[in-house]
Design an enzyme around this catalytic site. Sequence first.
Site, PDB file in Angstrom:
ATOM      1  N   ILE A  12       1.931   8.523   9.081  1.00 30.32           N
ATOM      2  CA  ILE A  12       3.231   9.175   8.913  1.00 30.32           C
ATOM      3  C   ILE A  12       3.031  10.649   8.563  1.00 30.32           C
ATOM      4  CG2 ILE A  12       5.461   9.098   7.737  1.00 30.32           C
ATOM      5  CD1 ILE A  12       4.879   6.135   7.081  1.00 30.32           C
ATOM      6  N   LEU A  33      -9.425  11.592   4.000  1.00 29.71           N
ATOM      7  CA  LEU A  33      -9.975  11.046   5.248  1.00 29.71           C
ATOM      8  C   LEU A  33     -10.582   9.660   5.053  1.00 29.71           C
ATOM      9  CD1 LEU A  33     -11.468  14.185   7.059  1.00 29.71           C
ATOM     10  CD2 LEU A  33      -9.201  13.144   7.296  1.00 29.71           C
ATOM     11  N   ASN A 100      -5.174   4.205  -6.486  1.00 32.12           N
ATOM     12  CA  ASN A 100      -4.836   5.140  -5.408  1.00 32.12           C
ATOM     13  C   ASN A 100      -3.386   5.586  -5.426  1.00 32.12           C
ATOM     14  OD1 ASN A 100      -6.923   5.760  -3.135  1.00 32.12           O
ATOM     15  ND2 ASN A 100      -7.398   3.736  -3.961  1.00 32.12           N
ATOM     16  N   SER A 125       9.280   2.803  -0.975  1.00 30.37           N
ATOM     17  CA  SER A 125       9.271   1.661  -0.053  1.00 30.37           C
ATOM     18  C   SER A 125      10.365   0.661  -0.388  1.00 30.37           C
ATOM     19  CB  SER A 125       7.908   0.971  -0.167  1.00 30.37           C
ATOM     20  OG  SER A 125       7.931  -0.251   0.514  1.00 30.37           O
ATOM     21  N   TYR A 151       1.630  -3.635  -4.210  1.00 34.50           N
ATOM     22  CA  TYR A 151       2.006  -2.439  -3.445  1.00 34.50           C
ATOM     23  C   TYR A 151       3.415  -1.980  -3.841  1.00 34.50           C
ATOM     24  CZ  TYR A 151       3.835   0.399   0.310  1.00 34.50           C
ATOM     25  OH  TYR A 151       4.453   1.409   1.006  1.00 34.50           O
ATOM     26  N   LYS A 155       4.814   1.561  -5.919  1.00 29.49           N
ATOM     27  CA  LYS A 155       5.843   2.499  -5.445  1.00 29.49           C
ATOM     28  C   LYS A 155       6.965   2.629  -6.479  1.00 29.49           C
ATOM     29  CE  LYS A 155       3.920   3.857  -1.753  1.00 29.49           C
ATOM     30  NZ  LYS A 155       3.622   5.285  -1.511  1.00 29.49           N
ATOM     31  N   HIS A 204      -0.393  -4.130  10.433  1.00 31.36           N
ATOM     32  CA  HIS A 204       1.048  -4.063  10.676  1.00 31.36           C
ATOM     33  C   HIS A 204       1.420  -4.728  12.002  1.00 31.36           C
ATOM     34  CE1 HIS A 204       0.576  -0.752   7.660  1.00 31.36           C
ATOM     35  NE2 HIS A 204       1.526  -1.493   7.126  1.00 31.36           N
ATOM     36  N   PHE A 223       2.622 -15.067  10.328  1.00 36.93           N
ATOM     37  CA  PHE A 223       2.424 -15.502   8.937  1.00 36.93           C
ATOM     38  C   PHE A 223       3.703 -16.151   8.411  1.00 36.93           C
ATOM     39  CE2 PHE A 223      -0.634 -11.702   8.760  1.00 36.93           C
ATOM     40  CZ  PHE A 223      -1.706 -12.484   9.176  1.00 36.93           C
ATOM     41  N   ARG A 296       2.012 -15.231   4.313  1.00 41.54           N
ATOM     42  CA  ARG A 296       1.136 -14.252   3.675  1.00 41.54           C
ATOM     43  C   ARG A 296       1.709 -13.947   2.294  1.00 41.54           C
ATOM     44  NH1 ARG A 296       0.732  -8.424   6.550  1.00 41.54           N
ATOM     45  NH2 ARG A 296       2.759  -8.183   5.559  1.00 41.54           N
TER      46      ARG A 296
END
Length: 343
Positions: A12, A33, A100, A125, A151, A155, A204, A223, A296
């Site tokens: 993105i 990277l 992270n 998100s 996750y 956010k 994804h 899933f 999942r």
Amino acid sequence: MNVLVTGGAGYIGSHAVQRLLRDGHQVVALDSLIRGHARTMELLRERPGGDRLTFVRADVGDRSLVESVLRAHKIDGVMHFAALAAVGESVDFPMLYYRNNVSAMIALLDACDAVGVERFVFSSSCATYGQPPDAMVPIPEHCPKSPMSPYGMTKLHGEHLLADLSESCARRKRPFGFAALRYFNVAGCDRTGLLGEDHDPETHIIPVVLQAALLRRESVAIFGTDYPTPDGTCVRDYVHVEDLVDAHVAVLGALTAGDRRAYNLGIGKGYSVREIIRAVREVTKVDFKVVEKERRAGDPPRLFADPSSIRRDLGWRASVTDLHDIIASAHRWFLEHPRGYRS
Ligand code: UDP
């Protein structure tokens, strides 16, 4: 404007850099990277406006380096994309996600505060909502937040960091405005064919199904087929990456001191996993093997946006709303780049 784009070499982020350059901004793209691609930077530098792009290879959690970048380039606004973004992986490696996505963001915000950055656009998100009750789907921004995965939790923490920083800036009479943009499922590729989506491993759904159609993977796993949805598979709201970036640009331009905005970015309609598979078959005209697997962990059954707030405030709405068009834009890039950015 002088804009810092963290994660600028990612999926993105690179699309955002392209758009900002096209609009005449000075852009600093910062990327470790680890998941981003140096090739995106080379491609964008070769394009008109590429001379306004500076690339810095660094981790967004490197506070002193980020602070010196912010000062050196007199950054007016930050678009913060750098993050890990795979729900399943976050369940397996939660601390990796907190490090992270949360620790690094603390360092980034600390640096922004030290330098006096006035505008901040955050990649949040729909995973912050968890699974809202049926009556709250389509999901409005005031829907209660109850993430189902680490996750989503990272956010939500990011949004809390911004709210607290903004509060403290207001008390110190320091201008600071932010927006948390809650993405639904971002998909598709730049329709000029330059930029694409290249994750390793890819998790994804749209790229995974396209890989199967292009015979780059043996089969697609669904899933979970026993969800309380019309065909038993999960329903998501797929928004084209260029529309998403368009919303970022509109928000960045509109932010003023004291703003604490949150917007849902989606098309306002959900598609199931089986509908994705059918649409990929129709677009590519290729059949491929599908296997039904267990659910999942961390997946809510049914998520789609009520995107009316950003439409009301800024006039933004998704221009690509047909699933086939989203898939076709990704198909083109995948066809032309059999090995992703290594092609
Ligand atoms: N999905 C699937 N098979 C795959 C990848 C994803 O069935 O190989 C499903 C996943 O369980 C979810 C939906 O597709 O219900 C979208 O998943 P994705 O990872 O693309 O995005 P997420 O909604 O997790 O951000």
